[in-house]
Design a protein around this motif. Structure first.
Motif, short mmCIF file in Angstrom:
data_model
loop_
_atom_site.label_atom_id
_atom_site.label_comp_id
_atom_site.label_asym_id
_atom_site.label_seq_id
_atom_site.Cartn_x
_atom_site.Cartn_y
_atom_site.Cartn_z
N LYS A 86 0.83 -1.20 0.00
CA LYS A 86 0.00 0.00 0.00
C LYS A 86 0.87 1.25 0.00
O LYS A 86 0.59 2.21 -0.73
CB LYS A 86 -0.91 -0.01 1.22
N LEU A 87 1.93 1.24 0.79
CA LEU A 87 2.84 2.38 0.82
C LEU A 87 3.53 2.57 -0.52
O LEU A 87 3.68 3.70 -1.01
CB LEU A 87 3.88 2.20 1.94
N LYS A 88 3.91 1.45 -1.15
CA LYS A 88 4.57 1.51 -2.45
C LYS A 88 3.62 2.06 -3.51
O LYS A 88 4.02 2.89 -4.34
CB LYS A 88 5.06 0.12 -2.83
N SER A 89 2.37 1.64 -3.49
CA SER A 89 1.41 2.13 -4.48
C SER A 89 1.09 3.61 -4.25
O SER A 89 0.87 4.35 -5.21
CB SER A 89 0.12 1.31 -4.45
N GLN A 90 1.07 4.06 -3.02
CA GLN A 90 0.85 5.47 -2.74
C GLN A 90 2.01 6.32 -3.23
O GLN A 90 1.81 7.42 -3.72
CB GLN A 90 0.61 5.70 -1.24
N GLU A 91 3.23 5.81 -3.07
CA GLU A 91 4.40 6.53 -3.57
C GLU A 91 4.38 6.63 -5.09
O GLU A 91 4.75 7.64 -5.67
CB GLU A 91 5.67 5.86 -3.09
N GLU A 92 3.94 5.55 -5.77
CA GLU A 92 3.87 5.56 -7.23
C GLU A 92 2.82 6.55 -7.71
O GLU A 92 3.01 7.24 -8.72
CB GLU A 92 3.58 4.16 -7.75
N GLU A 93 1.68 6.64 -7.03
CA GLU A 93 0.65 7.60 -7.40
C GLU A 93 1.14 9.03 -7.17
O GLU A 93 0.81 9.93 -7.95
CB GLU A 93 -0.61 7.36 -6.59
N PHE A 94 1.92 9.24 -6.13
CA PHE A 94 2.42 10.58 -5.84
C PHE A 94 3.45 11.01 -6.90
O PHE A 94 3.48 12.18 -7.27
CB PHE A 94 3.06 10.59 -4.45
N LEU A 95 4.24 10.06 -7.38
CA LEU A 95 5.24 10.40 -8.40
C LEU A 95 4.61 10.60 -9.77
O LEU A 95 5.14 11.36 -10.59
CB LEU A 95 6.31 9.30 -8.47
N ALA A 96 3.50 9.93 -10.05
CA ALA A 96 2.90 10.02 -11.37
C ALA A 96 2.10 11.27 -11.59
O ALA A 96 1.91 12.13 -10.91
CB ALA A 96 1.98 8.83 -11.60
#
Length: 96
Positions: A86-96
């Motif tokens: 979940k943390l990894k997916s949130q970081e990917e959404e923040f970068l995109a």
């Protein structure tokens, strides 16, 4: 000669171990430390059951307690994986 040694009985020691385990579960933060304290709590619980002379119940508790610890360890590892994903997916959404 040593009157305080009369207080060292199976029941008193088991209650002490039970309270140490319960306090550790409440106060410690990391899940693996909580598992160790849960094992202490289980040991105190079995000691209290034995001191009450319910040996058949204590035998069943001694069999099921390690099984519950293993199930709890599996749950902790799965929750850790879910939190990391979940943390990894949130970081990917923040970068995109």
């Amino acid at each position: 000669m040593y009157p305080f040694l009369d207080l060292v009985t199976l029941t008193n020691v088991s209650v002490g171990v039970l309270f140490i385990g319960a306090a550790g579960i409440i106060m410690l933060k990391t899940p693996m430390d909580k598992v160790i304290m849960f094992a202490l709590l289980q040991g105190g619980f079995i000691g209290i059951i034995v001191s009450a002379k319910y040996l058949d119940v204590s035998m069943a508790a001694a069999i099921f307690d390690p099984i519950s610890t293993i199930i709890m360890l599996i749950a902790i590892t799965k929750l850790d994986e879910i939190r990391k994903n979940k943390l990894k997916s949130q970081e990917e959404e923040f970068l995109a």
